[in-house]
Enzyme design. Structure first.
Site, mmCIF file in Angstrom:
data_model
loop_
_atom_site.group_PDB
_atom_site.id
_atom_site.type_symbol
_atom_site.label_atom_id
_atom_site.label_comp_id
_atom_site.label_asym_id
_atom_site.label_seq_id
_atom_site.Cartn_x
_atom_site.Cartn_y
_atom_site.Cartn_z
ATOM 1 C CG ASP A 222 -0.348 -0.060 2.527
ATOM 2 O OD1 ASP A 222 -0.115 1.007 3.128
ATOM 3 O OD2 ASP A 222 -0.077 -1.180 2.998
ATOM 4 C CG ASP B 154 -5.720 3.936 7.722
ATOM 5 O OD1 ASP B 154 -5.801 3.855 8.965
ATOM 6 O OD2 ASP B 154 -4.628 4.055 7.136
ATOM 7 C CD GLU C 189 -3.115 4.148 10.890
ATOM 8 O OE1 GLU C 189 -2.079 3.825 11.493
ATOM 9 O OE2 GLU C 189 -3.237 4.129 9.638
#
Length: 208
Positions: free
Chosen positions: A11, A97, A99
């Site tokens: 990624d 995403d 996090e």
């Protein structure tokens, strides 16, 4: 999981600069995720170039949005939708995403905000999004919420198998390194694995 070797992926974001996706493909990378957007307004300046070049090189592609917990979930979802535009039938599902905790938005819980993002993006693309996270963050801020209906992309490094966050019993993708080296990418990049050993299995996830 199968007993065969999992498919390899990477990624990237603008931090990797210009990527030679043909070289990446020739290095044995089957799939890749590129950062599309972040928060309410940011769009990764390298995304559109990566998105088109991944397809041209024959790398199965996916796109992710970096979720800011202090920002409005619907504004974030629409930022991602606009940045991505559309998905081809053989593209991977969209990814959120989540996090880092950067503060709370409004009075809603983080879980309900995240659900709003997922619902909006799912409706826009007709696909069930993937959740990228780490176990420590997830268990601290979202551990009591059930998001097990969404495929998991887990991040954990230096282990033989990652720890599962609350609610999941297995992973679909695993980001196993943040300091990998792959032909076609200048400097370090994240290395990923798919919990399957064949392109047919990956195609089933993409919907192709």
């Amino acid at each position: 999981m199968t007993s065969k070797s999992p498919l390899k992926g990477i990624d990237v974001s603008h931090y990797q600069g210009a990527v030679d996706w043909s070289a990446v493909k020739n290095a044995g990378v089957s799939f890749a995720f590129a950062k599309a957007s972040d928060g309410n307004t940011y769009v990764d300046p390298q995304f559109r170039t990566n998105w088109q070049a991944m397809k041209a090189a024959g790398v199965v592609r996916g796109a992710y949005h970096f979720y800011e917990t202090k920002d409005d979930p619907l504004t974030q979802a629409n930022n991602f939708i606009a940045a991505l535009g559309s998905l081809d039938s053989d593209d991977l599902p969209p990814v959120v995403d989540i996090e880092c905790y950067s503060g709370a938005f409004g009075t809603s819980s983080l879980a309900s905000n995240l659900q709003s993002w997922l619902d909006t993006v799912s409706k826009a693309f007709g696909r069930t999004p993937i959740i990228y996270t780490g176990s420590s963050f997830w268990n601290t801020y979202l551990g009591s919420a059930d998001f097990s209906a969404y495929p998991l992309w887990i991040a954990e490094y230096g282990v033989s198998q990652p720890k599962m966050p609350n609610g999941w019993s297995n992973w679909t993708f695993w980001q196993s390194s943040q300091s990998g080296s792959v032909a076609g990418v200048s400097g370090a990049c994240d290395l990923d694995q798919f919990a399957g050993s064949s392109m047919a299995e990956l195609s089933m996830l993409s919907g192709a």
